[in-house]
Design a protein around this motif. Structure first.
Motif, PDB file in Angstrom:
ATOM      1  N   ALA A 121     -21.509  21.999 -14.626  1.00 17.08           N
ATOM      2  CA  ALA A 121     -20.810  21.571 -16.216  1.00 17.08           C
ATOM      3  C   ALA A 121     -22.128  20.531 -15.815  1.00 17.08           C
ATOM      4  CB  ALA A 121     -19.293  21.064 -15.455  1.00 17.08           C
ATOM      5  N   GLN A 122     -22.109  19.367 -14.929  1.00 13.29           N
ATOM      6  CA  GLN A 122     -23.520  18.794 -15.140  1.00 13.29           C
ATOM      7  C   GLN A 122     -24.408  18.761 -15.950  1.00 13.29           C
ATOM      8  OE1 GLN A 122     -23.659  16.566 -11.070  1.00 13.29           O
ATOM      9  NE2 GLN A 122     -22.148  16.697 -10.416  1.00 13.29           N
ATOM     10  N   LEU A 123     -25.225  19.873 -15.739  1.00 18.02           N
ATOM     11  CA  LEU A 123     -26.594  19.854 -16.502  1.00 18.02           C
ATOM     12  C   LEU A 123     -26.584  19.387 -17.560  1.00 18.02           C
ATOM     13  CD1 LEU A 123     -27.459  23.596 -14.959  1.00 18.02           C
ATOM     14  CD2 LEU A 123     -28.075  21.574 -14.690  1.00 18.02           C
ATOM     15  N   PRO A 124     -25.499  19.016 -18.522  1.00 10.21           N
ATOM     16  CA  PRO A 124     -25.321  18.895 -19.465  1.00 10.21           C
ATOM     17  C   PRO A 124     -26.284  16.880 -19.267  1.00 10.21           C
ATOM     18  CG  PRO A 124     -23.933  20.553 -20.452  1.00 10.21           C
ATOM     19  CD  PRO A 124     -24.211  20.008 -18.742  1.00 10.21           C
ATOM     20  N   ALA A 125     -25.110  16.693 -18.977  1.00 11.12           N
ATOM     21  CA  ALA A 125     -25.250  15.171 -18.446  1.00 11.12           C
ATOM     22  C   ALA A 125     -26.363  14.533 -17.782  1.00 11.12           C
ATOM     23  CB  ALA A 125     -24.444  14.471 -17.452  1.00 11.12           C
ATOM     24  N   ILE A 126     -27.636  15.459 -16.327  1.00 10.26           N
ATOM     25  CA  ILE A 126     -28.910  15.862 -16.128  1.00 10.26           C
ATOM     26  C   ILE A 126     -29.993  15.945 -17.389  1.00 10.26           C
ATOM     27  CG2 ILE A 126     -29.774  16.903 -14.597  1.00 10.26           C
ATOM     28  CD1 ILE A 126     -27.872  17.605 -12.810  1.00 10.26           C
ATOM     29  N   ARG A 127     -29.405  16.048 -18.086  1.00 13.98           N
ATOM     30  CA  ARG A 127     -31.050  16.569 -19.560  1.00 13.98           C
ATOM     31  C   ARG A 127     -30.639  15.520 -20.256  1.00 13.98           C
ATOM     32  NH1 ARG A 127     -32.159  17.732 -24.543  1.00 13.98           N
ATOM     33  NH2 ARG A 127     -34.046  19.353 -24.820  1.00 13.98           N
ATOM     34  N   ALA A 128     -29.352  14.754 -20.248  1.00 13.54           N
ATOM     35  CA  ALA A 128     -30.117  13.861 -21.024  1.00 13.54           C
ATOM     36  C   ALA A 128     -30.471  12.553 -20.353  1.00 13.54           C
ATOM     37  CB  ALA A 128     -28.032  13.429 -21.392  1.00 13.54           C
ATOM     38  N   VAL A 129     -29.657  12.597 -19.353  1.00 12.23           N
ATOM     39  CA  VAL A 129     -31.070  11.077 -18.009  1.00 12.23           C
ATOM     40  C   VAL A 129     -32.017  11.685 -18.583  1.00 12.23           C
ATOM     41  CG1 VAL A 129     -30.585  10.247 -16.153  1.00 12.23           C
ATOM     42  CG2 VAL A 129     -28.519  10.830 -16.721  1.00 12.23           C
ATOM     43  N   LEU A 130     -32.485  12.429 -18.109  1.00 11.83           N
ATOM     44  CA  LEU A 130     -33.976  13.498 -18.103  1.00 11.83           C
ATOM     45  C   LEU A 130     -34.734  12.771 -19.021  1.00 11.83           C
ATOM     46  CD1 LEU A 130     -34.039  16.753 -15.975  1.00 11.83           C
ATOM     47  CD2 LEU A 130     -34.705  14.268 -15.393  1.00 11.83           C
ATOM     48  N   VAL A 131     -34.352  13.256 -20.804  1.00  8.93           N
ATOM     49  CA  VAL A 131     -34.523  12.753 -21.717  1.00  8.93           C
ATOM     50  C   VAL A 131     -35.196  11.607 -22.109  1.00  8.93           C
ATOM     51  CG1 VAL A 131     -33.978  12.270 -24.297  1.00  8.93           C
ATOM     52  CG2 VAL A 131     -33.579  14.225 -23.051  1.00  8.93           C
ATOM     53  N   ILE A 199     -30.355   6.573  -8.945  1.00  3.69           N
ATOM     54  CA  ILE A 199     -31.742   6.045  -9.576  1.00  3.69           C
ATOM     55  C   ILE A 199     -31.627   6.263 -10.844  1.00  3.69           C
ATOM     56  CG2 ILE A 199     -33.851   6.484 -10.071  1.00  3.69           C
ATOM     57  CD1 ILE A 199     -34.304   7.708  -7.724  1.00  3.69           C
ATOM     58  N   GLY A 200     -31.425   4.731 -11.481  1.00  2.09           N
ATOM     59  CA  GLY A 200     -30.808   5.293 -12.755  1.00  2.09           C
ATOM     60  C   GLY A 200     -31.698   5.502 -13.767  1.00  2.09           C
ATOM     61  N   SER A 201     -31.127   5.966 -15.534  1.00  2.00           N
ATOM     62  CA  SER A 201     -31.770   6.424 -16.391  1.00  2.00           C
ATOM     63  C   SER A 201     -33.035   5.726 -16.775  1.00  2.00           C
ATOM     64  CB  SER A 201     -30.764   6.139 -17.651  1.00  2.00           C
ATOM     65  OG  SER A 201     -30.669   4.708 -18.452  1.00  2.00           O
ATOM     66  N   SER A 202     -34.204   6.274 -17.642  1.00  2.00           N
ATOM     67  CA  SER A 202     -35.074   5.542 -17.827  1.00  2.00           C
ATOM     68  C   SER A 202     -36.425   5.204 -17.137  1.00  2.00           C
ATOM     69  CB  SER A 202     -34.914   5.251 -18.585  1.00  2.00           C
ATOM     70  OG  SER A 202     -34.314   5.008 -20.193  1.00  2.00           O
ATOM     71  N   PHE A 203     -35.907   6.118 -15.855  1.00  2.00           N
ATOM     72  CA  PHE A 203     -37.269   5.989 -14.524  1.00  2.00           C
ATOM     73  C   PHE A 203     -38.472   6.714 -14.351  1.00  2.00           C
ATOM     74  CE2 PHE A 203     -38.440   7.192  -9.849  1.00  2.00           C
ATOM     75  CZ  PHE A 203     -38.055   6.047 -10.044  1.00  2.00           C
ATOM     76  N   PHE A 204     -39.291   5.815 -14.507  1.00  2.00           N
ATOM     77  CA  PHE A 204     -40.713   6.070 -14.474  1.00  2.00           C
ATOM     78  C   PHE A 204     -41.738   6.105 -13.680  1.00  2.00           C
ATOM     79  CE2 PHE A 204     -45.094   5.773 -16.896  1.00  2.00           C
ATOM     80  CZ  PHE A 204     -45.485   6.658 -16.822  1.00  2.00           C
ATOM     81  N   ILE A 219     -31.163   2.462  -7.434  1.00  2.00           N
ATOM     82  CA  ILE A 219     -32.718   1.405  -8.318  1.00  2.00           C
ATOM     83  C   ILE A 219     -31.890   1.597  -9.666  1.00  2.00           C
ATOM     84  CG2 ILE A 219     -34.667   2.939  -9.280  1.00  2.00           C
ATOM     85  CD1 ILE A 219     -35.342   4.191  -7.525  1.00  2.00           C
ATOM     86  N   GLY A 220     -32.008   0.915 -10.620  1.00  2.00           N
ATOM     87  CA  GLY A 220     -30.919   0.570 -11.442  1.00  2.00           C
ATOM     88  C   GLY A 220     -32.311   1.305 -13.074  1.00  2.00           C
ATOM     89  N   GLN A 221     -32.034   0.821 -14.277  1.00  2.00           N
ATOM     90  CA  GLN A 221     -32.177   0.825 -15.150  1.00  2.00           C
ATOM     91  C   GLN A 221     -33.305   1.051 -15.458  1.00  2.00           C
ATOM     92  OE1 GLN A 221     -29.341   2.550 -18.706  1.00  2.00           O
ATOM     93  NE2 GLN A 221     -27.751   0.936 -17.464  1.00  2.00           N
ATOM     94  N   ARG A 222     -34.748   2.141 -16.416  1.00  2.00           N
ATOM     95  CA  ARG A 222     -35.631   1.119 -16.619  1.00  2.00           C
ATOM     96  C   ARG A 222     -36.541   0.604 -16.065  1.00  2.00           C
ATOM     97  NH1 ARG A 222     -31.197  -0.428 -20.060  1.00  2.00           N
ATOM     98  NH2 ARG A 222     -31.561  -1.932 -18.602  1.00  2.00           N
ATOM     99  N   VAL A 223     -36.905   0.689 -14.871  1.00  2.00           N
ATOM    100  CA  VAL A 223     -37.642   1.010 -13.654  1.00  2.00           C
ATOM    101  C   VAL A 223     -38.611   1.664 -13.473  1.00  2.00           C
ATOM    102  CG1 VAL A 223     -37.524   0.668 -10.977  1.00  2.00           C
ATOM    103  CG2 VAL A 223     -35.521  -0.300 -12.196  1.00  2.00           C
ATOM    104  N   ARG A 224     -39.873   0.975 -13.421  1.00  2.00           N
ATOM    105  CA  ARG A 224     -41.084   1.430 -12.843  1.00  2.00           C
ATOM    106  C   ARG A 224     -42.024   2.070 -12.188  1.00  2.00           C
ATOM    107  NH1 ARG A 224     -45.818  -0.653 -17.850  1.00  2.00           N
ATOM    108  NH2 ARG A 224     -43.788   0.031 -18.546  1.00  2.00           N
ATOM    109  N   LEU A 225     -42.106   2.497 -11.254  1.00  2.00           N
ATOM    110  CA  LEU A 225     -43.492   2.734 -10.165  1.00  2.00           C
ATOM    111  C   LEU A 225     -44.786   3.149 -10.320  1.00  2.00           C
ATOM    112  CD1 LEU A 225     -39.860   4.386  -7.814  1.00  2.00           C
ATOM    113  CD2 LEU A 225     -40.551   1.298  -8.590  1.00  2.00           C
TER     114      LEU A 225
END
Length: 306
Positions: A121-131, A199-204, A219-225
């Motif tokens: 049931a979580q897979l659609p939300a996981i895909r959205a974060v992965l995008v 780990i938040g969204s938009s992680f790179f 880790i918040g959003q839009r973090v880059r390592l």
């Protein structure tokens, strides 16, 4: 047959085998709760991960020839196969979850089925974060020519996909399976993300080799390592008997829009304020406020003055 028996005698295998049994059963027994357990299969998990990736991104990891008419059938069939295998692996892994009463076979099956259903049931939300992670990589790396390149060529993307799947299983109550998935990612990418990290969204993760993210990191959003960044623990407290205390918060908190460059080591339960940049090879064990810019030269000056 006689040739085989001769070599068994030559290597004194009877004595070696007996000593190994004594080690297993008495001297050095490491069986979980003293029982022989049916272990989860790494090979099965690798097949599951391939299937889940194909279901999440069918034309990239599945079949490039899929059409609008066939893609839903492919996704449904792939998910059905993968989730059936996953449920069995969850059942096996539940035998190793500590702090719970012994479950019957029926209870194990029901619990594994429920975890797998909740995971699906979580897979659609996981895909959205992965995008959002893919877009962060494409927008954050001038060398990226397309999102497809990010999906197919970036080890950081593979590690993040596996992390997000593992994190879901970790929070649903299958921590051993989640750890095995993180080690599959670690082996193939050189990136070690504990599935317990938040780990938040938009992680790179750019380049990625040698990155380590500990269990209680946030880790918040839009973090880059960048490569060789460590988000680790500074110390490991022990109880009165000398045993390490497990599960306590001991890894850094990175707020939104933080960038950490190659080779930086961030240790302990400290906070890196939002919008901050940590330079390459910095060794940091204290919190920094929002919008900080910490360089190796600054840290060396501060240490010399101290």
């Amino acid at each position: 047959m006689q040739h085989q028996e001769k070599h068994q005698h030559y290597w004194d295998l009877g004595n070696v085998t007996a000593q190994l049994r004594a080690s297993r059963e008495v001297a050095h027994k490491v069986r979980h709760q003293g029982y022989i357990r049916e272990l989860p299969s790494r090979a099965a998990l690798e097949e599951i991960l391939d299937g889940l990736r194909s279901a999440l991104f069918p034309t990239h990891y599945g079949r490039p020839s899929l059409t609008d008419e066939s893609i839903d059938y492919f996704v449904g069939n792939t998910l059905n196969t993968s989730l059936n295998v996953l449920a069995e692996q969850v059942r096996r892994a539940l035998l190793f979850v500590g702090g719970q009463v012994e479950l019957s076979e029926t209870e194990l099956h029901e619990r594994a089925t429920q975890i797998t259903r909740d995971f699906a049931a979580q897979l659609p939300a996981i895909r959205a974060v992965l995008v959002s992670d893919l877009q962060a990589a494409f927008q954050g790396d001038p060398a990226a020519s397309s999102v497809s390149e990010v999906l197919l060529c970036y080890p950081g993307t593979t590690a993040i996909i596996y992390y997000r799947l593992a994190h879901a299983l970790f929070t649903l109550g299958a921590p051993l399976l989640a750890r095995m998935i993180s080690e599959i990612a670690h082996s193939s990418t050189g990136i070690d993300i504990h599935p317990g990290a938040q780990i938040g969204s938009s992680f790179f993760i750019d380049h990625g080799t040698g990155v380590v993210i500990g269990e209680t990191a946030i880790i918040g959003q839009r973090v880059r390592l960048y490569q060789a960044v460590t988000l680790g623990a500074k110390r490991f407290p022990a109880d009165e008997n000398g045993a390490l205390i497990k599960g306590n918060p001991r890894h850094p908190i990175l707020e939104d829009d933080v960038i950490i460059y190659a080779g930086a080591t961030i240790l302990g339960r400290i906070t890196i304020g939002h919008g901050s940049t940590i330079g390459g090879n910095v060794w940091l064990t204290q919190s920094v406020p929002a919008d900080s810019n910490v360089t190796q030269a600054q840290m060396q000056t501060r240490n010399n003055e101290g």
